[in-house]
Design a protein around this motif. Structure first.
Motif, PDB file in Angstrom:
ATOM      1  N   LEU A 298       0.851  -1.188   0.000  1.00 43.94           N
ATOM      2  CA  LEU A 298       0.000   0.000   0.000  1.00 43.94           C
ATOM      3  C   LEU A 298       0.889   1.240   0.000  1.00 43.94           C
ATOM      4  CD1 LEU A 298      -2.904   1.228   0.360  1.00 43.94           C
ATOM      5  CD2 LEU A 298      -2.410   1.238   2.810  1.00 43.94           C
ATOM      6  N   ALA A 299       0.545   2.201  -0.865  1.00 45.04           N
ATOM      7  CA  ALA A 299       1.303   3.448  -0.922  1.00 45.04           C
ATOM      8  C   ALA A 299       0.331   4.609  -1.047  1.00 45.04           C
ATOM      9  CB  ALA A 299       2.267   3.433  -2.101  1.00 45.04           C
ATOM     10  N   GLY A 300       0.480   5.596  -0.182  1.00 45.20           N
ATOM     11  CA  GLY A 300      -0.372   6.771  -0.236  1.00 45.20           C
ATOM     12  C   GLY A 300      -1.708   6.548   0.440  1.00 45.20           C
TER      13      GLY A 300
ATOM     14  N   ALA B  88     -11.986   2.901   1.042  1.00 44.16           N
ATOM     15  CA  ALA B  88     -12.697   1.676   0.690  1.00 44.16           C
ATOM     16  C   ALA B  88     -13.911   1.558   1.594  1.00 44.16           C
ATOM     17  CB  ALA B  88     -11.791   0.459   0.853  1.00 44.16           C
ATOM     18  N   GLU B  89     -14.791   0.641   1.260  1.00 39.96           N
ATOM     19  CA  GLU B  89     -15.904   0.363   2.165  1.00 39.96           C
ATOM     20  C   GLU B  89     -15.425  -0.476   3.347  1.00 39.96           C
ATOM     21  OE1 GLU B  89     -19.937  -0.380   0.099  1.00 39.96           O
ATOM     22  OE2 GLU B  89     -18.445  -0.823  -1.453  1.00 39.96           O
ATOM     23  N   THR B  90     -14.529  -1.443   3.054  1.00 44.10           N
ATOM     24  CA  THR B  90     -14.033  -2.344   4.104  1.00 44.10           C
ATOM     25  C   THR B  90     -12.541  -2.558   3.945  1.00 44.10           C
ATOM     26  OG1 THR B  90     -16.153  -3.533   4.213  1.00 44.10           O
ATOM     27  CG2 THR B  90     -14.223  -4.666   5.091  1.00 44.10           C
ATOM     28  N   VAL B  91     -11.830  -2.540   5.061  1.00 37.00           N
ATOM     29  CA  VAL B  91     -10.420  -2.929   5.104  1.00 37.00           C
ATOM     30  C   VAL B  91     -10.332  -4.270   5.837  1.00 37.00           C
ATOM     31  CG1 VAL B  91      -8.109  -2.388   5.944  1.00 37.00           C
ATOM     32  CG2 VAL B  91      -9.582  -0.570   5.108  1.00 37.00           C
ATOM     33  N   VAL B  92      -9.649  -5.218   5.236  1.00 33.21           N
ATOM     34  CA  VAL B  92      -9.411  -6.517   5.861  1.00 33.21           C
ATOM     35  C   VAL B  92      -7.936  -6.590   6.230  1.00 33.21           C
ATOM     36  CG1 VAL B  92      -9.432  -9.011   5.555  1.00 33.21           C
ATOM     37  CG2 VAL B  92     -11.257  -7.626   4.549  1.00 33.21           C
ATOM     38  N   ILE B  93      -7.653  -6.883   7.487  1.00 35.07           N
ATOM     39  CA  ILE B  93      -6.278  -7.013   7.956  1.00 35.07           C
ATOM     40  C   ILE B  93      -5.956  -8.501   8.066  1.00 35.07           C
ATOM     41  CG2 ILE B  93      -4.638  -6.460   9.798  1.00 35.07           C
ATOM     42  CD1 ILE B  93      -6.493  -4.107  10.545  1.00 35.07           C
TER      43      ILE B  93
ATOM     44  N   ALA C 254      -3.603   2.580   9.098  1.00 35.07           N
ATOM     45  CA  ALA C 254      -2.327   3.095   8.603  1.00 35.07           C
ATOM     46  C   ALA C 254      -1.260   2.009   8.554  1.00 35.07           C
ATOM     47  CB  ALA C 254      -1.846   4.245   9.481  1.00 35.07           C
ATOM     48  N   THR C 255      -0.464   2.033   7.473  1.00 37.87           N
ATOM     49  CA  THR C 255       0.735   1.216   7.343  1.00 37.87           C
ATOM     50  C   THR C 255       1.929   2.163   7.300  1.00 37.87           C
ATOM     51  OG1 THR C 255       0.790   1.226   4.926  1.00 37.87           O
ATOM     52  CG2 THR C 255      -0.607  -0.430   5.984  1.00 37.87           C
TER      53      THR C 255
ATOM     54  N   GLU D  32      -2.321   4.734   3.928  1.00 44.26           N
ATOM     55  CA  GLU D  32      -3.456   4.767   4.842  1.00 44.26           C
ATOM     56  C   GLU D  32      -4.731   4.514   4.045  1.00 44.26           C
ATOM     57  OE1 GLU D  32      -4.459   7.704   8.409  1.00 44.26           O
ATOM     58  OE2 GLU D  32      -5.037   8.577   6.473  1.00 44.26           O
ATOM     59  N   VAL D  33      -5.647   3.748   4.666  1.00 42.25           N
ATOM     60  CA  VAL D  33      -6.957   3.500   4.078  1.00 42.25           C
ATOM     61  C   VAL D  33      -8.017   3.979   5.059  1.00 42.25           C
ATOM     62  CG1 VAL D  33      -8.507   1.820   3.030  1.00 42.25           C
ATOM     63  CG2 VAL D  33      -6.046   1.406   2.991  1.00 42.25           C
ATOM     64  N   VAL D  34      -8.944   4.767   4.566  1.00 39.57           N
ATOM     65  CA  VAL D  34     -10.099   5.176   5.364  1.00 39.57           C
ATOM     66  C   VAL D  34     -11.292   4.349   4.897  1.00 39.57           C
ATOM     67  CG1 VAL D  34     -11.671   7.063   5.921  1.00 39.57           C
ATOM     68  CG2 VAL D  34      -9.215   7.496   5.724  1.00 39.57           C
TER      69      VAL D  34
END
Length: 418
Positions: free
Chosen positions: A18-20, A24-29, A216-217, A221-223
């Protein structure tokens, strides 16, 4: 990637960290079977989903396990009904014992090349003291869940080629796969459906962001509105309370070179898979190339190489002395997650934050099923397991010492048929 037999077959998917910033609707870790199944089932209905993994799809137990697709839970059907009630319990029994159907349906639908075979799962009694409980389980499975058959000691010898078993039960729904190829195949299908999967993207923080979450990585970052934590035996301190709610057990596998035809005809000729009953479970199968794979508990740290797990090789030689002339070519281990009640645990620690972990050695079928169910919950469906508070295991800091003592005690009981 851990140097397992499965990883030798070739590199994984071409992915990027992931960069920048994105949304998304859903983040899966976690890109194991729970996470990838969740992503696939969400993407297939048009949902925007991002998957983040510290390593790559199938790096953990999902791609290192014994390749057995086993039906059911560790708990017998009637006890499941008592624990969860007639409505939820009945649904759990139906879904869990038929979970292999989902695995093999996905393999067929997405043309996943993972050496799939459906020869059935055999539960093998290593002592006569186990027969009453196994006969009762057979009765319950016949009444509640489906195609099982009792196997006499002679039947067991005929199927396994080993004369040590007091009896057994075969469930026709079980089978086997190459688990790393299966996990990668599901990931490829998820990407084709629109999911975004990022490797080498360790999640550093998950914090509230308005009505949703910011994940955040190191590089991005994903919101998103919802977050699914699918880290199972490799759960870390990101949600430390959850990490301490399971016992991470190490399981190991050793594999041989392809067996000669005479041994292939003797040991599980119909491609059945076996797991032995007793305190310390061992399990085995013969793969599509004729290699024998034996699995079981290991030391609680990373090990690899065919000589790293002498107990497993010794067990195999006790069952089939003919293996003494066969070369062992691979050995590896990894972490699975055990819960104190032997059920998978589903959590909703905050609005829009979900987690499921603790498959207790039934991860291939159950993790695939729970990923599908989590995707359904995110669309307004009901969870298979009621959400429960996260409860850390008492004295969790001493889990390694406890596991070592438990294995020693269990092997002593198994040796004397207690």
């Amino acid at each position: 990637m851990i140097p397992s037999l499965y990883a030798r077959k070739g590199p994984g998917l071409s992915l990027a960290p992931l960069a920048g910033q994105t949304s998304a609707e859903t983040v899966v870790i976690g890109a194991g079977l729970t996470g990838i199944s969740t992503a696939l089932h969400l993407a297939e209905v048009g949902k925007d989903v991002v998957v983040l993994d510290t390593h790559e799809p199938g790096w953990g137990a999902s791609g290192r396990n014994g390749g057995q697709v086993n039906p059911g839970l560790k708990t017998p059907p009637e006890q499941v009904l008592k624990d969860f009630g007639p409505t939820i319990g009945a649904r759990l029994v139906d879904k869990a014992w038929n979970a292999p159907d989902l695995v093999f349906d996905l393999i067929a639908r997405h043309s996943i090349d993972c050496d799939a075979a459906r020869g059935g799962t055999i539960r093998a009694a290593t002592a006569s003291s186990q027969l009453d409980a196994l006969r009762e389980l057979t009765r319950q499975c016949e009444n509640y869940s489906g195609p099982v058959m009792w196997l006499t000691a002679a039947d067991m010898t005929q199927r396994t080629g080993a004369s040590v078993y007091a009896g057994g039960m075969i469930d026709a729904r079980g089978g086997q796969i190459d688990p790393l190829a299966y996990t990668r195949g599901l990931a490829k299908a998820a990407i084709s459906a629109g999911a975004r999967i990022h490797n080498q993207s360790r999640v550093r923080s998950v914090v509230r962001w308005g009505t949703g979450w910011a994940v955040a990585t190191d590089q991005g970052e994903v919101v998103a509105q919802s977050v699914v934590m699918a880290t199972n035996g490799y759960s870390g301190r990101l949600l430390d309370k959850m990490r301490r709610s399971i016992i991470p057990l190490f399981s190991a596998i050793v594999a041989t070179e392809p067996l000669p035809e005479a041994l292939r005809a003797k040991i599980l000729a119909k491609r059945e898979v076996v797991y032995e009953l007793g305190e310390i479970t061992t399990y085995y199968r013969v793969d599509a190339q004729g290699r024998f794979l034996m699995g079981g508990r290991s030391a609680s740290h990373d090990l690899h190489g065919p000589d790293a797990f002498p107990y497993l090789k010794a067990r195999a030689l006790k069952l089939w002395p003919e293996l003494k002339t066969i070369q062992w070519t691979s050995g590896w281990n990894g972490q699975l997650a055990m819960t104190l009640d032997h059920y998978p645990h589903y959590h909703e620690p905050a609005r829009g934050l979900m987690a499921c972990l603790g498959y207790n050695g039934r991860g291939v079928a159950m993790a695939t099923l729970m990923g599908q169910n989590i995707a359904d919950v995110l669309q307004g469906g009901e969870p298979l397991f009621p959400a429960q508070p996260i409860k850390p295991v008492p004295l969790h800091f001493g889990w390694k010492a406890g596991v070592i003592a438990g294995i020693a005690r269990g092997r002593l009981k198994d040796r004397f048929g207690l």
